[in-house]
Write an enzyme that holds these catalytic residues in place. Structure first.
Site, mmCIF file in Angstrom:
data_model
loop_
_atom_site.group_PDB
_atom_site.id
_atom_site.type_symbol
_atom_site.label_atom_id
_atom_site.label_comp_id
_atom_site.label_asym_id
_atom_site.label_seq_id
_atom_site.Cartn_x
_atom_site.Cartn_y
_atom_site.Cartn_z
ATOM 1 N N CYS A 107 41.677 44.805 42.586
ATOM 2 C CA CYS A 107 42.347 43.778 41.803
ATOM 3 C C CYS A 107 43.364 44.400 40.838
ATOM 4 O O CYS A 107 44.333 45.016 41.257
ATOM 5 C CB CYS A 107 41.311 42.912 41.106
ATOM 6 S SG CYS A 107 41.921 41.310 40.546
ATOM 7 N N HIS A 108 43.172 44.250 39.531
ATOM 8 C CA HIS A 108 44.084 44.796 38.528
ATOM 9 C C HIS A 108 43.766 46.253 38.160
ATOM 10 O O HIS A 108 44.506 46.866 37.389
ATOM 11 C CB HIS A 108 44.039 43.936 37.257
ATOM 12 C CG HIS A 108 44.701 42.613 37.399
ATOM 13 N ND1 HIS A 108 44.103 41.553 38.043
ATOM 14 C CD2 HIS A 108 45.917 42.168 36.991
ATOM 15 C CE1 HIS A 108 44.921 40.510 38.021
ATOM 16 N NE2 HIS A 108 46.026 40.852 37.386
#
Length: 177
Positions: A107-108
């Site tokens: 994800c991030h």
């Protein structure tokens, strides 16, 4: 695979991106350890809602990369954004690459990899909003469920989002051996 570090901020990690890889490491016979920048407990989130709290096993100041066989960097927007501002956390991540140990980020989480300056020349995926950041840091970004890059000193496993967790967990466990 023996000990796998899960590096998270004191607050802001996406709960499922912590708990699903944790479960996969445990089921594969590994020992996951929760590492943060401060002792005590961390607060997870289910997107924007508070999730569960988990006890920290050690801090980046108290552990060494030599204690671990691999690293998992869960996502959540706030988690990697906080970690990339903490020099000890960035150094901890960079040390895994210097040691040639596998790293898995979802994800991030690649924001922390960018700050550690370890993405140049590598192919990654992430949450789509990070693609420009990754390209500007010298990486090739692809929109895929999971990518395993072996272009550097270690295996780097990346995925885009919680929907990719099954593939991410399998690729991470495989990379950790």
């Amino acid at each position: 695979m023996t000990n796998i570090a899960f590096l998270v901020a004191p607050e802001g990690v996406e709960q499922i991106e912590l708990t699903e890889p944790w479960k996969a490491v445990t089921q594969a016979g590994g020992t996951p350890r929760l590492i943060s920048t401060a002792p005590g407990q961390i607060q997870t989130f289910n997107h924007l809602d508070k999730g569960d709290r988990f006890s920290v096993d050690g801090t980046v100041s108290d552990v060494s990369v030599a204690d671990f066989d691999g690293l998992v960097l869960p996502g959540g927007v706030a988690n990697p954004d906080f970690l990339r501002t903490e020099p000890a956390a960035v150094r901890f991540v960079r040390d895994f690459f210097d040691a040639g140990k596998p790293v898995a980020a979802i994800c991030h989480a690649p924001w922390t990899l960018i700050e550690a300056d370890v993405v140049r020349g590598r192919t990654l995926t992430s949450w789509p909003s990070l693609q420009t950041d990754l390209r500007n840091a010298g990486a090739t970004w692809e929109d895929k469920e999971v990518l395993v890059c072996t272009a550097g000193p270690n295996k780097l496993v990346t995925s885009r989002k919680p929907d990719d967790l099954k593939a991410f967990c399998q690729a991470a466990v495989d990379a950790f051996g």
